[in-house]
Scaffold this motif. Structure first.
Motif, short mmCIF file in Angstrom:
data_model
loop_
_atom_site.label_atom_id
_atom_site.label_comp_id
_atom_site.label_asym_id
_atom_site.label_seq_id
_atom_site.Cartn_x
_atom_site.Cartn_y
_atom_site.Cartn_z
N ARG A 16 0.94 -1.08 0.01
CA ARG A 16 -0.10 -0.17 -0.15
C ARG A 16 0.94 1.14 0.12
N GLN A 17 1.95 0.99 0.74
CA GLN A 17 2.62 2.35 0.82
C GLN A 17 3.30 2.72 -0.52
N LEU A 18 4.02 1.84 -0.83
CA LEU A 18 4.64 1.84 -2.36
C LEU A 18 3.62 2.32 -3.37
N LEU A 19 2.43 1.85 -3.31
CA LEU A 19 1.51 2.30 -4.34
C LEU A 19 1.00 3.73 -4.42
N GLU A 20 0.85 4.16 -3.12
CA GLU A 20 0.74 5.63 -2.53
C GLU A 20 1.86 6.48 -3.08
N GLN A 21 3.04 5.96 -2.83
CA GLN A 21 4.32 6.88 -3.14
C GLN A 21 4.35 6.82 -4.81
N LEU A 22 3.80 5.84 -5.54
CA LEU A 22 3.72 6.21 -7.20
C LEU A 22 2.25 6.64 -7.49
N ARG A 305 11.52 2.65 -3.47
CA ARG A 305 11.69 1.67 -2.54
C ARG A 305 10.62 1.99 -1.30
N VAL A 306 10.47 0.92 -0.53
CA VAL A 306 9.60 1.25 0.68
C VAL A 306 10.51 0.09 1.77
N VAL A 307 10.99 0.72 2.84
CA VAL A 307 11.69 -0.14 3.75
C VAL A 307 10.80 -1.25 4.56
#
Length: 310
Positions: A16-22, A305-307
């Protein structure tokens, strides 16, 4: 254009975090979509290992079925199909050995109730809809290895590039051409380690065969460049190309995106035309993506990236 995302292994929060970053935002049905019409391409391995496998499958399938994403099959989805398919000669196509059960255990636990197991069976049917690879204008996507010889064979056997139950049975027979093609495409090339050398894999199993860097010219590499696990005694030695069962490597200029290899450290390009997006999110690493704008030569600035846990 496409945003490619590496192996998720049940890490829905990071997804979810990566999708939102994108810049993907959930619609009224909870499907993440990009306002500009971009699509995600998932490189497989949605299940096993992680804490939120069912949620991950809901997210990924929702996007694929809703037209917001494409996806290829990973070896964990393939293994799951074989694990749950009866072998006509007895047992299952993927034997229920402790090592296989442990690898699949987190998925089994998430779908252990009667109601959820029916849902899991529906996901197994959905896995059959995932192609083994994608070749789109300007790029290629595969879970582990783009070897044109085996891609050509799979295309001949599977006109829509998707498994069938009949093909799964043939590909589960040791020594079959079908098994070779699927194993290399979804798991990568292997070669015997020289001498008595060995290593212990991420699950603690002693291995005498090593995955190799199919995107790199072995004739211009040392063992630490070409082997995907460090063997200290061999690190600086040039690869003995004559001892390799297969010394070919990816030389095309079409960008190829893949996952599978549990890389560590700073996400990076492997060559100007190849990038692995698996940085071990299920082992405390990162969920990695690449924002592709149609470029033939890949750039480090495309990596996102997402850690894990952040």
């Amino acid at each position: 254009m496409y945003d490619l995302i590496g192996d998720i292994h049940g890490h829905a929060a990071e997804l979810r975090q990566l999708l939102e970053q994108l810049d993907y935002i959930p619609d009224a049905a909870g499907v993440y979509r990009h306002a500009g019409g971009r699509q995600v391409i998932f490189v497989g391995d949605f299940i096993d290992r992680g804490p939120a496998i069912r949620e991950t499958l809901q997210l990924v399938r929702g996007m694929v079925d809703g037209g917001a994403a494409l996806a290829v099959m990973g070896n964990h989805e393939y293994n799951a199909l074989a694990f749950w398919t009866f072998d006509p000669t007895g047992g299952h196509l993927r034997p229920h050995k402790p090592v296989h059960i442990i690898q699949h255990l987190e998925t089994i636990k998430e779908f252990r109730s009667k109601e959820l197991f029916a849902e899991w069976q529906d996901y197994l049917a959905w896995f059959y809809t995932l192609p083994l690879f994608l070749e789109l204008p300007g790029l290629r996507v595969v879970h582990a290895c783009w070897d044109a010889r085996y891609i050509t064979r799979l295309r001949a056997w599977l006109p829509d590039d998707r498994l069938t139950p009949e093909f799964l049975l043939r590909a589960s027979r040791k020594g079959s051409a079908e098994m070779d093609a699927v194993e290399i495409t979804l798991k990568g090339h292997e070669t015997d380690l020289p001498g008595d050398h060995h290593f212990f894999d991420k699950d603690g199993h002693r291995r005498t065969k090593m995955r190799t860097a199919w995107w790199r010219d072995p004739a211009a590499a040392t063992y630490n460049d070409y082997f995907l696990e460090p063997i200290e005694a061999l690190a600086g030695q040039p690869v003995d190309v004559a001892a390799l069962p297969n010394a070919s490597y990816y030389q095309d200029e079409t960008p190829v995106f893949f996952g599978h290899y549990w890389l560590k450290g700073e996400p990076r390009l492997l060559t100007p035309h190849s990038v692995c997006l698996d940085y071990s999110v299920a082992r405390g690493g990162e969920l990695v993506g690449y924002r592709w704008h149609g470029e033939q030569t890949l750039t480090p600035t495309g990596l996102v990236r997402v850690v894990n846990g952040h």
